[in-house]
Enzyme design. Structure first.
Site, short mmCIF file in Angstrom:
data_model
loop_
_atom_site.label_atom_id
_atom_site.label_comp_id
_atom_site.label_asym_id
_atom_site.label_seq_id
_atom_site.Cartn_x
_atom_site.Cartn_y
_atom_site.Cartn_z
N ASP A 296 -12.28 -49.74 -21.22
CA ASP A 296 -12.85 -48.72 -20.35
C ASP A 296 -14.37 -48.64 -20.51
O ASP A 296 -14.89 -48.57 -21.63
CB ASP A 296 -12.22 -47.37 -20.68
CG ASP A 296 -12.73 -46.26 -19.79
OD1 ASP A 296 -12.49 -46.32 -18.58
OD2 ASP A 296 -13.37 -45.33 -20.32
N GLU B 30 -14.25 -52.96 -17.81
CA GLU B 30 -14.82 -52.16 -16.74
C GLU B 30 -16.28 -52.00 -17.07
O GLU B 30 -16.63 -51.49 -18.14
CB GLU B 30 -14.16 -50.78 -16.65
CG GLU B 30 -14.77 -49.93 -15.54
CD GLU B 30 -14.47 -48.45 -15.68
OE1 GLU B 30 -14.62 -47.73 -14.67
OE2 GLU B 30 -14.11 -48.00 -16.78
#
Length: 586
Positions: free
Chosen positions: A244, A281
């Site tokens: 993330d 990401e």
């Protein structure tokens, strides 16, 4: 059994296991570590008291049966009897499917989700990409405010439940990727600061003090994160990790944490004899994220491509607010740039950021599968005020066009759960904070955020209301009726084409050729001997594709949303409104 914990600034640490207290001793060979032996077996509760403080869970806890604030439990990782052998699946020919365990089914458990995995195997996806499953306060949440980075959320089914899920997926030929969050931990239930310098004020982040990757004590913090990542891959037989928001990792060391992680995962893949992948990401539009380490990159295996999403979203919806502004000026030109260059922002001006942004991708050397392309994700749906999906605003035909561009495009495609049948259920922002003050802060903060953009306060769903989570659960009766059933058939058809046609998994970005008409709203690209054409307009489109020398027809139709004939001798394709087609050269 042996217990150990890192608490470098403590004067004393006491182990409390199976209701027996045992003073811990400093480990002479490891600075800051404390050890003790005690009788304990699978399931026994334990915790640590630092300097006579309250009983705290183990930072490396494998199970939190009573939630993040309760004691930890011993887990025998060898106790589970795996049913299915697994050689692994590589990411370079993957079709990913993002899934949130808590809303994939009304039950919100691993076992209930596993019972629905046959649907994904039939759909043709290759990898399930699970949203985070670390423990967090309460029962329901997205998972991005997790704590206990080595443990599994108990309401989902705990460690055994995750193993059963992965085992079932592997038995159906599906790989499993897990989303992990290293850039922050939840504000509630986070007891790491009581043990040591897991966080540092050296850097500022949206969540407060940064995870300590480069300040004093950071060697052990990095080892903590690395150990957690490898444990997921080894103990749960996962096939990869989605990392993330890696752009939020504050790390100034010469050898970055991400390089360390990619090297460790590559080494583990060799040790285990099966492929493992890391998907980042990143908001940086930096090709170095996935450039191999020997070539000076971080060595991650793929990264999400929000630029492709933004171009596609503006082309489909006409939205132009916020970060969509740069793409909305000429959305089809933006789409053409992303499918041939990966990033739209590759050193260009970003009005949203007020500066130039990004770096060019060397398309002659970078395989297309290093970029993940999608029309929808949990972020792009759930961070909207009402959590509305594309299906709430687009016709089935435009949804079919989006599917064609994602599933026949050059990037590794990813779907968000329910997208394949045009789910009408929203996917909203929901929480279950047990701290009333934190619950109010989250509720009021979200209302202020969207109120600043013109939304009335009463229109914003209350994240703490259980109905907000319930509305976000998939409705599994939808795929059985129209127009959902037709769209589901279309997704299956496109995925089958991608699996069987080599041109659709060709990694050569430099060979992709595009054509478009911004005003007429048609877009086309060629990949090898295949051409994909979409008409986003609400009227028919005459698309001049050209035939080239010595050709008498425009090929044959492999798949079409509406009935369409291949171009005739004039090379013009006549495409119905809001429809798409995949053509093969003769």
């Amino acid at each position: 059994m042996q217990f150990e914990v890192w608490a470098p600034d403590a004067d004393s640490v006491v182990l409390e296991a199976a209701d027996v207290r045992s003073p811990m001793e400093r480990d002479a060979g490891r600075e800051g570590w404390w050890t003790a032996r005690a009788e304990a077996s699978d399931g026994d509760r334990y915790g640590f008291r630092v300097d006579d403080g309250p009983l705290l869970p183990d930072p490396r806890s494998r199970q939190q049966p009573d939630g993040p604030d309760g004691p930890s439990a011993v887990v025998d990782q060898e106790a589970y009897a795996w049913r299915n052998g697994w050689a692994g699946r590589r990411l370079n020919r993957a079709v990913l499917y993002e899934l949130h365990v808590g809303t994939y089914t009304p039950e919100g458990t691993f076992d209930a989700a596993a019972a629905r995995l046959g649907h994904l195997a039939e759909l043709g996806v290759t990898h399930v990409s699970l949203m985070p499953v670390c423990p967090f306060p309460g029962v329901n949440g997205w998972g991005y405010e997790g704590v206990s980075l080595w443990a599994v959320h108990e309401p989902y089914g705990g460690p055994e439940g995750l193993k059963r899920f992965v085992d079932t997926a592997h038995g159906l030929g599906l790989g499993v990727v897990l989303d992990v969050v290293h850039n922050h931990l939840g504000p509630s239930g986070n007891h790491l600061p009581a043990f040591g310098p897991y966080f540092t004020d050296t850097h500022h982040t949206p969540w407060g003090a940064a995870v300590n990757l480069d300040a004093p004590g950071s060697d052990e913090v990095r080892a903590f994160l690395l150990g957690s990542a490898l444990a997921w891959l080894r103990d749960y037989r996962l096939d990869g990790l989605r990392l993330d928001a890696v752009h939020a990792l504050a790390d100034t060391r010469a050898l970055t944490f991400l390089e360390e992680l990619s090297a460790a995962v590559d080494a583990l893949a060799v040790e285990l004899g099966r492929p493992l992948g890391l998907i980042a990401e990143s908001d940086l539009c930096d090709p170095r994220t996935t450039t191999p380490r020997p070539a000076g990159g971080l060595g991650l295996h793929a990264q999400w491509n929000d630029d492709f999403h933004h171009a596609l979203h503006t082309a489909l919806t006409g939205e132009s607010q916020g970060y969509y502004a740069d793409f909305a000026r000429a959305p089809l030109a933006a789409l053409a740039k992303t499918v041939t260059s990966a990033f739209f922002h590759n050193g260009t001006w970003s009005s949203f950021r007020g500066r130039t942004h990004g770096r060019p991708v060397d398309v002659s050397r970078t395989p297309a599968h290093r970029f993940v392309g999608y029309a929808q994700t949990h972020d792009q749906i759930g961070n909207r005020a009402l959590g509305d999906r594309l299906a709430s605003a687009l016709s089935p035909g435009l949804q079919a066009c989006a599917a064609a561009l994602v599933l026949t495009g050059p990037f590794t495609p990813m779907l968000f759960m329910g997208e394949e049948w045009g789910a009408r259920t929203p996917w909203q922002f929901f929480t279950d904070h047990t701290d009333p003050e934190l619950a109010d802060a989250v509720r009021n903060g979200r209302r202020r955020e969207f109120g600043a953009h013109g939304w009335a306060e009463e229109e914003i769903p209350d994240p703490q209301d259980p109905a907000t989570r319930d509305r976000s659960c998939l409705d599994w009766s939808e795929p059985e009726r129209e127009p959902h059933a037709r769209l589901l058939t279309w997704y299956r058809e496109l995925i089958a084409l991608r699996r069987t046609l080599p041109d659709l998994h060709d990694p050569d970005l430099a060979s992709v050729k595009t054509a478009f008409d911004e005003d007429a709203r048609w877009f086309a690209y060629r990949r090898g001997d295949l051409r994909v054409v979409v008409n986003l307009a609400d009227k028919p489109a005459a698309t001049p594709l050209g035939l080239g020398r010595h050709r008498r027809s425009g090929g044959r139709v492999l798949a079409a949303w509406e009935p369409v004939e291949a171009p005739g001798p004039d090379g013009v394709l006549h495409l119905p409104p809001e429809s798409c087609v995949v053509l093969a050269d003769d």
